[in-house]
Design a protein around this motif. Structure first.
Motif, mmCIF file in Angstrom:
data_model
loop_
_atom_site.group_PDB
_atom_site.id
_atom_site.type_symbol
_atom_site.label_atom_id
_atom_site.label_comp_id
_atom_site.label_asym_id
_atom_site.label_seq_id
_atom_site.Cartn_x
_atom_site.Cartn_y
_atom_site.Cartn_z
ATOM 1 N N ASN A 104 -69.957 -82.633 -27.032
ATOM 2 C CA ASN A 104 -69.345 -82.717 -28.359
ATOM 3 C C ASN A 104 -69.209 -81.368 -29.060
ATOM 4 O O ASN A 104 -68.741 -81.303 -30.169
ATOM 5 C CB ASN A 104 -70.144 -83.669 -29.255
ATOM 6 C CG ASN A 104 -70.071 -85.096 -28.767
ATOM 7 O OD1 ASN A 104 -69.073 -85.497 -28.170
ATOM 8 N ND2 ASN A 104 -71.121 -85.851 -29.004
ATOM 9 N N GLN A 105 -69.624 -80.283 -28.395
ATOM 10 C CA GLN A 105 -69.606 -78.968 -29.035
ATOM 11 C C GLN A 105 -68.267 -78.247 -28.831
ATOM 12 O O GLN A 105 -68.202 -77.036 -28.872
ATOM 13 C CB GLN A 105 -70.729 -78.066 -28.511
ATOM 14 C CG GLN A 105 -72.112 -78.590 -28.733
ATOM 15 C CD GLN A 105 -72.600 -79.449 -27.566
ATOM 16 O OE1 GLN A 105 -71.910 -79.639 -26.577
ATOM 17 N NE2 GLN A 105 -73.792 -79.988 -27.708
ATOM 18 N N VAL A 106 -67.184 -78.976 -28.632
ATOM 19 C CA VAL A 106 -65.869 -78.372 -28.418
ATOM 20 C C VAL A 106 -65.068 -78.476 -29.718
ATOM 21 O O VAL A 106 -65.022 -79.535 -30.343
ATOM 22 C CB VAL A 106 -65.114 -79.092 -27.282
ATOM 23 C CG1 VAL A 106 -63.734 -78.507 -27.080
ATOM 24 C CG2 VAL A 106 -65.917 -79.019 -25.996
ATOM 25 N N GLN A 107 -64.462 -77.354 -30.107
ATOM 26 C CA GLN A 107 -63.644 -77.358 -31.320
ATOM 27 C C GLN A 107 -62.413 -78.237 -31.109
ATOM 28 O O GLN A 107 -61.848 -78.299 -30.009
ATOM 29 C CB GLN A 107 -63.207 -75.941 -31.670
ATOM 30 C CG GLN A 107 -64.329 -75.039 -32.100
ATOM 31 C CD GLN A 107 -63.817 -73.661 -32.495
ATOM 32 O OE1 GLN A 107 -62.641 -73.374 -32.431
ATOM 33 N NE2 GLN A 107 -64.739 -72.809 -32.914
ATOM 34 N N ALA A 108 -62.000 -78.900 -32.181
ATOM 35 C CA ALA A 108 -60.827 -79.781 -32.111
ATOM 36 C C ALA A 108 -59.590 -79.018 -31.650
ATOM 37 O O ALA A 108 -58.797 -79.538 -30.852
ATOM 38 C CB ALA A 108 -60.583 -80.443 -33.460
ATOM 39 N N THR A 109 -59.416 -77.790 -32.117
ATOM 40 C CA THR A 109 -58.234 -77.010 -31.713
ATOM 41 C C THR A 109 -58.244 -76.745 -30.211
ATOM 42 O O THR A 109 -57.186 -76.790 -29.568
ATOM 43 C CB THR A 109 -58.161 -75.669 -32.475
ATOM 44 O OG1 THR A 109 -59.392 -74.964 -32.322
ATOM 45 C CG2 THR A 109 -57.875 -75.879 -33.946
ATOM 46 N N SER A 110 -59.412 -76.509 -29.643
ATOM 47 C CA SER A 110 -59.505 -76.298 -28.189
ATOM 48 C C SER A 110 -59.193 -77.573 -27.435
ATOM 49 O O SER A 110 -58.493 -77.556 -26.413
ATOM 50 C CB SER A 110 -60.900 -75.799 -27.809
ATOM 51 O OG SER A 110 -61.144 -74.542 -28.390
ATOM 52 N N LEU A 111 -59.700 -78.686 -27.931
ATOM 53 C CA LEU A 111 -59.431 -79.974 -27.292
ATOM 54 C C LEU A 111 -57.935 -80.285 -27.323
ATOM 55 O O LEU A 111 -57.367 -80.756 -26.335
ATOM 56 C CB LEU A 111 -60.226 -81.079 -27.991
ATOM 57 C CG LEU A 111 -60.167 -82.463 -27.379
ATOM 58 C CD1 LEU A 111 -60.599 -82.438 -25.915
ATOM 59 C CD2 LEU A 111 -61.026 -83.423 -28.177
ATOM 60 N N ILE A 112 -57.290 -79.991 -28.417
ATOM 61 C CA ILE A 112 -55.845 -80.210 -28.541
ATOM 62 C C ILE A 112 -55.094 -79.330 -27.540
ATOM 63 O O ILE A 112 -54.154 -79.792 -26.877
ATOM 64 C CB ILE A 112 -55.372 -79.955 -29.987
ATOM 65 C CG1 ILE A 112 -55.921 -81.048 -30.906
ATOM 66 C CG2 ILE A 112 -53.853 -79.870 -30.077
ATOM 67 C CD1 ILE A 112 -55.784 -80.748 -32.385
ATOM 68 N N LYS A 113 -55.494 -78.077 -27.399
ATOM 69 C CA LYS A 113 -54.844 -77.175 -26.440
ATOM 70 C C LYS A 113 -54.973 -77.704 -25.009
ATOM 71 O O LYS A 113 -54.020 -77.662 -24.229
ATOM 72 C CB LYS A 113 -55.467 -75.769 -26.518
ATOM 73 C CG LYS A 113 -55.077 -74.978 -27.733
ATOM 74 C CD LYS A 113 -55.782 -73.617 -27.667
ATOM 75 C CE LYS A 113 -55.443 -72.713 -28.806
ATOM 76 N NZ LYS A 113 -56.103 -71.395 -28.664
ATOM 77 N N VAL A 114 -56.149 -78.199 -24.674
ATOM 78 C CA VAL A 114 -56.386 -78.737 -23.330
ATOM 79 C C VAL A 114 -55.500 -79.955 -23.099
ATOM 80 O O VAL A 114 -54.843 -80.076 -22.057
ATOM 81 C CB VAL A 114 -57.879 -79.073 -23.121
ATOM 82 C CG1 VAL A 114 -58.098 -79.832 -21.823
ATOM 83 C CG2 VAL A 114 -58.731 -77.809 -23.157
ATOM 84 N N ALA A 115 -55.477 -80.857 -24.065
ATOM 85 C CA ALA A 115 -54.648 -82.068 -23.936
ATOM 86 C C ALA A 115 -53.173 -81.695 -23.788
ATOM 87 O O ALA A 115 -52.472 -82.234 -22.920
ATOM 88 C CB ALA A 115 -54.860 -82.974 -25.152
#
Length: 127
Positions: A104-115
């Motif tokens: 859960n320590q992943v920033q939302a912006t990073s998760l969006i980039k990955v998706a």
């Protein structure tokens, strides 16, 4: 491919074609009549029906806790290494590892980039 109009959509179009400002007999201060209110309600139902059909077009919807599994499967389907995905998403390798392991320590912006790099959508909805 053009989708066929639903019954609600057809009813909405029909009512809209039958309502003319001169036919309602309303003065500007009287507000909408029953027909106009019905048209507005049906218009809203048509929009909700469209959104439901769109949401059903998603092949796989998964709860938040399964993001890691979905990301890993998408990466492997596309024959990408963790390093390849990190480069495509412009994030660190450690970010990809955290996402795939469900951390859960992943920033939302990073998760969006990955998706986005994998062609995945992140959806948020009510419970």
């Amino acid at each position: 491919m053009e989708k066929q109009h639903s019954h609600l959509s057809q009813l909405h179009d029909y009512l809209q074609s039958q309502l003319h400002p001169t036919q309602t007999g309303l003065t500007p201060n009287q507000g909408p009549g029953v027909a106009e209110s019905l048209l507005a309600i049906i218009g809203r139902l048509v929009e909700l029906e469209r959104r439901l059909a769109e949401s059903q077009s998603y092949h796989e919807l998964a709860p938040f806790g399964e993001i890691g599994r979905v990301v890993r499967e998408a990466r492997k389907r596309q024959e990408l290494t963790i390093e390849d995905l990190a480069d495509l998403a412009d994030v660190g390798v450690s970010t990809i590892i955290k996402v795939e392991n469900g951390k859960n320590q992943v920033q939302a912006t990073s998760l969006i980039k990955v998706a986005q790099a994998l062609g995945l959508d992140l959806l948020v909805g009510g419970r």
